[in-house]
Enzyme design. Structure first.
Site, PDB file in Angstrom:
ATOM      1  N   ASN A   1      -1.728   3.121  -4.351  1.00  0.00           N
ATOM      2  CA  ASN A   1      -1.206   1.758  -4.127  1.00  0.00           C
ATOM      3  C   ASN A   1      -2.290   0.725  -3.816  1.00  0.00           C
ATOM      4  O   ASN A   1      -2.224  -0.395  -4.328  1.00  0.00           O
ATOM      5  CB  ASN A   1      -0.103   1.756  -3.062  1.00  0.00           C
ATOM      6  CG  ASN A   1      -0.570   2.245  -1.721  1.00  0.00           C
ATOM      7  OD1 ASN A   1      -1.465   3.067  -1.633  1.00  0.00           O
ATOM      8  ND2 ASN A   1       0.016   1.726  -0.676  1.00  0.00           N
TER       9      ASN A   1
ATOM     10  N   GLU B   1      -2.844   9.793   7.124  1.00  0.00           N
ATOM     11  CA  GLU B   1      -2.133   8.501   7.118  1.00  0.00           C
ATOM     12  C   GLU B   1      -1.020   8.634   6.091  1.00  0.00           C
ATOM     13  O   GLU B   1      -1.287   8.643   4.890  1.00  0.00           O
ATOM     14  CB  GLU B   1      -3.071   7.368   6.674  1.00  0.00           C
ATOM     15  CG  GLU B   1      -4.259   7.130   7.567  1.00  0.00           C
ATOM     16  CD  GLU B   1      -3.882   6.486   8.878  1.00  0.00           C
ATOM     17  OE1 GLU B   1      -2.737   6.018   9.014  1.00  0.00           O
ATOM     18  OE2 GLU B   1      -4.735   6.464   9.770  1.00  0.00           O
TER      19      GLU B   1
ATOM     20  N   CYS C   1       2.477   1.255   2.639  1.00  0.00           N
ATOM     21  CA  CYS C   1       2.930   2.213   3.643  1.00  0.00           C
ATOM     22  C   CYS C   1       3.748   1.523   4.726  1.00  0.00           C
ATOM     23  O   CYS C   1       4.677   2.088   5.260  1.00  0.00           O
ATOM     24  CB  CYS C   1       1.738   2.953   4.221  1.00  0.00           C
ATOM     25  SG  CYS C   1       0.456   1.866   4.803  1.00  0.00           S
TER      26      CYS C   1
ATOM     27  N   GLU D   1      11.662   7.394   2.425  1.00  0.00           N
ATOM     28  CA  GLU D   1      10.751   6.359   1.932  1.00  0.00           C
ATOM     29  C   GLU D   1      10.972   6.202   0.421  1.00  0.00           C
ATOM     30  O   GLU D   1      10.921   7.180  -0.325  1.00  0.00           O
ATOM     31  CB  GLU D   1       9.300   6.772   2.192  1.00  0.00           C
ATOM     32  CG  GLU D   1       8.318   5.706   1.728  1.00  0.00           C
ATOM     33  CD  GLU D   1       6.863   6.124   1.918  1.00  0.00           C
ATOM     34  OE1 GLU D   1       6.496   7.232   1.506  1.00  0.00           O
ATOM     35  OE2 GLU D   1       6.096   5.319   2.474  1.00  0.00           O
TER      36      GLU D   1
ATOM     37  N   GLU E   1      -7.136   5.225  11.848  1.00  0.00           N
ATOM     38  CA  GLU E   1      -8.253   4.592  11.146  1.00  0.00           C
ATOM     39  C   GLU E   1      -8.453   3.208  11.742  1.00  0.00           C
ATOM     40  O   GLU E   1      -7.573   2.681  12.417  1.00  0.00           O
ATOM     41  CB  GLU E   1      -7.927   4.472   9.652  1.00  0.00           C
ATOM     42  CG  GLU E   1      -7.914   5.823   8.984  1.00  0.00           C
ATOM     43  CD  GLU E   1      -7.760   5.763   7.476  1.00  0.00           C
ATOM     44  OE1 GLU E   1      -6.949   4.960   6.978  1.00  0.00           O
ATOM     45  OE2 GLU E   1      -8.463   6.519   6.793  1.00  0.00           O
TER      46      GLU E   1
END
Ligand code: NAD
Length: 495
Positions: A154, A252, A286, A387, A464
């Protein structure tokens, strides 16, 4: 758009590898539905070649001072600042992201490298205040060695920058495995990095399928750490392989982020935040705010505004600056989004906007889906739980604050949440009790080098960005130095 045909091989040891003995994977341009490039399909042999190369490079890179690595990374940042436009069309061909969004991401890529280079340049030993007067001790920070970075389709380069900048300044070397759906911008980026002076083997890029070369990279005996961004399904497999290799992993993963709107919210801001939360990048982010939890008193007003905006968004060629909705990134994603829409209809959710594949005049074969809004969604429905990673908003309403909170905390994910209210005490109270790694209050979507990102629950672990990002790529060592003669451990023992 005219079809281009590029054949990409792996980028190892400062150059593209030979195409001999390579199998290739087609990369489809989602705007046209045609093949625009091919990527080499790497296997365990290629994984070994790349890891060995990065392992050889590690000694020299780690031996540089922090200041020398800082200076090399600043050269890369300068090259990115001057040449980011060269990468824009490649990314759009690969994943269909709109030119305005790609430009916004790429024009700022250099700043992630500058920030983390600065943050890591002076990391050195820290004295420990231990309790033994006979020894001094220090905490030392040492790089892991070869780090494997696995990225999704993405936002390949922004996500790579978040991993690469702290990993490199810490003294690690990195083998990247971008998504099989969108590897081109990462390969072009690697070439640019070498042209800026990053030494051979410090950054290698291998391409192919996750279960083939991706898994081989994670399981390689010389891999010391893996940093992964992708789906929770992929993350589970990567974490399992990393555990078997006894290496740490940072994950992640996905999200199903709630946006709670109270009846005292500034509705204009809330509408804008909700639209950007779910329709920017076609919901393929996300942190997409895909679950709207709205106070019953303002529900009709809010939804009517959202529907009216959704219906007026212009779909079309992502290269065109006036386009507001581009194609979904690949055919698999198109099928997934359409399947979820059909399921939601069957489960009884009410489709109030969109809900169909469309064929814009300028790109009739592209993978386009209308911006979609479902009302009367129940928490038991899959559209509420899973999702979708597409432009699909699921809406429900609440009466009491506690109900809003428990709706928001439902499900397996815990990546981000939005709270819209003019009562900041209430917002703070909810922010404390919401189980997500990021909470936005009267705002949505910001990312910044200073702000850690990451998930709770099945959205992953580790963080992160933020002030500790570089330390995440360093191992800690305690070093003890005796400063007094050592007494015999056996008093009375004669030599
Ligand atoms: P994916 O899990 O299918 O693939 C991600 C990467 O992992 C790809 O490079 C893939 O080849 C690789 N991979 C897959 N299986 C593997 C295995 N067994 N071993 C090693 N590598 C493997 O995800 P995707 O469809 O590319 O990306 C979309 C997902 O990424 C969504 O769930 C989205 O929420 C998530 N995402 C999360 C963040 C975040 O910061 N939390 C950011 C962007 C995207």
């Amino acid at each position: 758009m005219p079809d281009i045909n590029r054949n990409y091989t792996h980028f190892i040891e400062g150059d593209f590898t030979s195409a001999r003995n390579c199998e290739f994977i087609d990369s489809i341009d989602p705007t046209t539905g045609n093949v625009w490039a091919t990527f080499a399909r790497g296997d365990a042999n290629v994984a070994d070649e790349a890891i060995q190369s990065s392992h050889r490079a590690f000694g020299g890179w780690a031996a540089l001072t922090g200041h020398q690595r800082w200076s090399a990374i600043l050269e890369l940042a300068d090259a990115l600042e001057n040449r980011w436009e060269e990468l824009v069309e490649t990314e759009i061909r690969d994943n269909g992201k709109r030119i305005a969004e790609v430009r916004a991401q790429f024009s700022g890529l250099h700043s992630w490298f500058r920030y983390f280079a600065e943050q890591g340049k002076n990391i050195g030993p820290k004295a420990q205040s231990n309790t033994n007067p006979a020894v001094e001790s220090e905490t030392h920070y040492v790089p892991y060695g070869v780090v494997v970075a696995i990225t999704p389709w993405n936002s390949p380069l922004m996500i790579l920058a978040w991993k690469l900048a702290p990993a490199l300044i810490a003294g690690n070397t990195v083998v990247v495995k971008p998504s099989e759906h969108a590897s081109a911008s990462t390969l072009e980026f690697a070439k640019l990095a070498y042209e800026s002076g990053i030494p051979n083997g410090v950054l290698n890029v291998t391409t192919g399928y996750g279960h083939e070369i991706g898994d081989a990279l994670v399981r390689h005996p010389l891999t010391r750490k893996v940093t992964f961004t992708g789906s929770d399904t992929g993350g589970r497999l990567v974490a399992t392989s990393a555990a078997e290799n006894i290496i740490p992993s940072t994950l992640e993963l996905g999200g199903k982020s709630p946006q709670i709107v109270f009846d005292d919210a500034d509705l204009n801001s809330a509408v804008n935040g909700i639209l950007s939360g779910i329709f920017l990048s076609n919901g393929q982010t996300c942190v997409a705010g895909s679950r709207l939890i709205v106070h019953h008193r303002i529900k009709d007003t809010l939804i009517d505004r959202i529907i009216s905006c959704a219906n007026s968004l212009q779909s079309g060629n992502p290269m065109c600056t006036t386009t507001q909705i581009g194609p979904l990134a690949n055919e698999m994603q198109l099928d997934k989004v359409l399947t979820h829409i059909e399921m939601a209809k069957r489960e009884g959710a009410v489709c109030r906007a969109g809900g169909n594949r469309i064929h814009p005049e300028d790109c009739p074969n592209g993978y386009f889906v209308e911006p979609t809004v479902f009302d009367n969604v129940k928490p038991s429905m899959r559209i509420w739980q899973e999702e979708i990673f597409g432009p699909v908003l699921a809406v429900t309403s609440f009466h009491e604050e506690e109900d809003a909170l428990s709706l928001a905390n439902e499900g397996n994910y815990g990546l981000a949440a939005g709270i819209w209210t003019s009562d900041l005490d209430r917002a703070g109270h909810i922010a404390n009790r919401i189980n997500t790694g990021t909470v936005y209050i009267n705002h949505y979507r910001s990312v910044d080098p200073a702000a850690p990102v990451g998930g709770m629950k099945h959205s992953g672990y580790g963080r992160e960005l933020g002030p500790d990002a570089v330390e995440d790529f360093l191992q800690v060592k305690s070093v003890w130095t005796g400063i007094k003669p050592i007494p015999s451990p056996y008093p009375g023992l004669k030599w």
